[in-house]
Design a protein around this motif. Structure first.
Motif, short mmCIF file in Angstrom:
data_model
loop_
_atom_site.label_atom_id
_atom_site.label_comp_id
_atom_site.label_asym_id
_atom_site.label_seq_id
_atom_site.Cartn_x
_atom_site.Cartn_y
_atom_site.Cartn_z
N SER A 31 -2.57 -7.98 -3.11
CA SER A 31 -3.79 -8.06 -2.31
C SER A 31 -3.95 -6.76 -1.52
O SER A 31 -2.97 -6.08 -1.22
CB SER A 31 -3.73 -9.24 -1.34
OG SER A 31 -2.79 -8.97 -0.31
N SER A 32 -5.19 -6.44 -1.18
CA SER A 32 -5.42 -5.22 -0.38
C SER A 32 -4.82 -5.38 1.02
O SER A 32 -4.42 -4.40 1.64
CB SER A 32 -6.90 -4.88 -0.33
OG SER A 32 -7.62 -5.92 0.27
N GLY A 33 -4.74 -6.62 1.51
CA GLY A 33 -4.10 -6.85 2.81
C GLY A 33 -2.63 -6.48 2.77
O GLY A 33 -2.11 -5.86 3.70
N SER A 34 -1.96 -6.82 1.68
CA SER A 34 -0.55 -6.49 1.52
C SER A 34 -0.35 -4.99 1.39
O SER A 34 0.51 -4.41 2.06
CB SER A 34 0.01 -7.21 0.29
OG SER A 34 1.35 -6.84 0.07
N THR A 35 -1.14 -4.35 0.54
CA THR A 35 -0.97 -2.90 0.38
C THR A 35 -1.33 -2.17 1.66
O THR A 35 -0.69 -1.19 2.02
CB THR A 35 -1.79 -2.35 -0.81
OG1 THR A 35 -3.15 -2.72 -0.64
CG2 THR A 35 -1.26 -2.87 -2.13
N SER A 36 -2.34 -2.66 2.38
CA SER A 36 -2.73 -2.04 3.64
C SER A 36 -1.58 -2.11 4.65
O SER A 36 -1.26 -1.12 5.33
CB SER A 36 -3.97 -2.73 4.19
OG SER A 36 -4.38 -2.12 5.37
N TYR A 37 -0.95 -3.27 4.75
CA TYR A 37 0.20 -3.43 5.66
C TYR A 37 1.31 -2.44 5.31
O TYR A 37 1.85 -1.75 6.18
CB TYR A 37 0.73 -4.86 5.61
CG TYR A 37 2.07 -5.01 6.29
CD1 TYR A 37 2.16 -5.05 7.68
CD2 TYR A 37 3.25 -5.05 5.55
CE1 TYR A 37 3.39 -5.14 8.31
CE2 TYR A 37 4.48 -5.14 6.16
CZ TYR A 37 4.55 -5.19 7.54
OH TYR A 37 5.77 -5.27 8.16
N HIS A 38 1.66 -2.37 4.03
CA HIS A 38 2.77 -1.51 3.62
C HIS A 38 2.41 -0.03 3.75
O HIS A 38 3.29 0.79 4.05
CB HIS A 38 3.23 -1.86 2.21
CG HIS A 38 3.97 -3.16 2.18
ND1 HIS A 38 5.22 -3.34 2.74
CD2 HIS A 38 3.61 -4.37 1.70
CE1 HIS A 38 5.61 -4.58 2.59
NE2 HIS A 38 4.65 -5.24 1.96
N LEU A 39 1.16 0.33 3.57
CA LEU A 39 0.74 1.71 3.82
C LEU A 39 0.88 2.06 5.29
O LEU A 39 1.30 3.17 5.63
CB LEU A 39 -0.70 1.92 3.34
CG LEU A 39 -0.87 1.99 1.82
CD1 LEU A 39 -2.33 1.83 1.44
CD2 LEU A 39 -0.30 3.29 1.27
N ARG A 40 0.54 1.13 6.17
CA ARG A 40 0.72 1.39 7.61
C ARG A 40 2.19 1.57 7.96
O ARG A 40 2.55 2.39 8.81
CB ARG A 40 0.08 0.28 8.44
CG ARG A 40 -1.45 0.31 8.43
CD ARG A 40 -2.08 -0.62 9.46
NE ARG A 40 -1.60 -1.98 9.44
CZ ARG A 40 -2.08 -2.95 8.65
NH1 ARG A 40 -3.07 -2.69 7.81
NH2 ARG A 40 -1.57 -4.17 8.70
N GLU A 41 3.06 0.80 7.29
CA GLU A 41 4.50 0.96 7.52
C GLU A 41 4.97 2.34 7.02
O GLU A 41 5.76 3.01 7.70
CB GLU A 41 5.30 -0.15 6.82
CG GLU A 41 5.16 -1.50 7.48
CD GLU A 41 5.72 -1.51 8.90
OE1 GLU A 41 6.93 -1.25 9.07
OE2 GLU A 41 4.93 -1.77 9.83
N LEU A 42 4.49 2.75 5.86
CA LEU A 42 4.84 4.09 5.36
C LEU A 42 4.33 5.17 6.31
O LEU A 42 5.00 6.19 6.53
CB LEU A 42 4.28 4.29 3.95
CG LEU A 42 4.96 3.51 2.84
CD1 LEU A 42 4.14 3.58 1.55
CD2 LEU A 42 6.38 4.04 2.60
N PHE A 43 3.16 4.95 6.89
CA PHE A 43 2.59 5.88 7.86
C PHE A 43 3.49 5.95 9.11
O PHE A 43 3.80 7.04 9.61
CB PHE A 43 1.18 5.45 8.24
CG PHE A 43 0.57 6.24 9.36
CD1 PHE A 43 0.08 7.52 9.14
CD2 PHE A 43 0.51 5.73 10.65
CE1 PHE A 43 -0.47 8.27 10.17
CE2 PHE A 43 -0.04 6.46 11.68
CZ PHE A 43 -0.53 7.72 11.45
N LYS A 44 3.90 4.79 9.59
CA LYS A 44 4.73 4.72 10.80
C LYS A 44 6.02 5.53 10.64
O LYS A 44 6.50 6.14 11.59
CB LYS A 44 5.04 3.25 11.11
CG LYS A 44 5.87 3.05 12.35
CD LYS A 44 5.90 1.59 12.81
CE LYS A 44 6.55 0.67 11.85
NZ LYS A 44 6.74 -0.70 12.37
N PHE A 45 6.56 5.56 9.43
CA PHE A 45 7.82 6.28 9.20
C PHE A 45 7.62 7.69 8.64
O PHE A 45 8.57 8.35 8.23
CB PHE A 45 8.73 5.46 8.28
CG PHE A 45 9.31 4.26 8.97
CD1 PHE A 45 10.41 4.38 9.80
CD2 PHE A 45 8.73 3.01 8.81
CE1 PHE A 45 10.93 3.28 10.45
CE2 PHE A 45 9.25 1.90 9.45
CZ PHE A 45 10.35 2.03 10.28
#
Length: 186
Positions: free
Chosen positions: A46-60
């Motif tokens: 889902s785009s919600g899932s990929t959006s969450y994981h992209l934000r995590e990649l951004f955070k790190f």
């Protein structure tokens, strides 16, 4: 895009070792900037899932917003680095680091499996079929020789990449180089 992201914190390595994050980061590195929705379609999430994981990649620090290619309301993301590296010996100094390296090794093996699973011999010309695949060599070497092998292979790969840049038959290829001491019970 920077050349490499050298990780020294096991928590950062564990953050990127999540199966979906590894795939998203790989897609951004290979295919260029994309939105969460575009990536969701490619990975079947889902785009919600990929959006969450992209934000995590951004955070790190693995990805950043691509302001040059904004896509209306949706953010476009791009990788900040061509590849990620870490010093396994330094990471192995703590239990958390050993776990992070182990998880990352498993993710790398999963990628090898996915790529080879999708390499359909019927879809490629003989020239590619003849050179693609894997080989397994057993040698008796000390750590210094294995380091020399890895460094020499990296130099050769860089040289060949430069020499054949722009060649009409050139394709993006996965090149794996791995080695580990053989367990006595294998």
């Amino acid at each position: 895009m920077e050349e490499q992201y050298r990780i020294s914190d096991p928590r950062v390595l564990k953050a990127v070792a999540h199966p979906l994050r590894v795939r998203l980061l790989g897609l951004l590195r290979m295919d260029g900037p994309a939105t969460a929705s575009e990536l969701a379609r490619k990975v079947g999430e889902s785009s919600g899932s990929t959006s969450y994981h992209l934000r995590e990649l951004f955070k790190f620090g693995f990805v950043e917003e691509d302001d040059e290619q904004r896509d209306g309301r949706e953010r476009r993301w791009r990788s900040r680095h061509r590849y990620t590296s870490w010093n396994a010996a330094e990471m192995a100094a703590t239990p958390e680091g050993r776990e992070a390296v182990h998880i990352m090794h498993l993710r790398q093996i999963e990628l090898v499996g996915r790529v080879l699973e999708r390499f359909d011999l019927d879809e490629w010309p003989r020239e590619w079929v003849d050179v693609a695949g894997m080989s397994d060599h057993l040698r008796t070497l000390p750590p210094a020789a294995l380091r020399e092998f890895h460094e020499g292979a990296a130099r050769l790969l860089d040289e060949l990449t430069d020499r054949y840049q722009g060649h009409p038959d050139a394709r993006t290829v996965h090149v794996w180089l791995g080695a580990a001491p053989r367990p006595e019970d294998l």
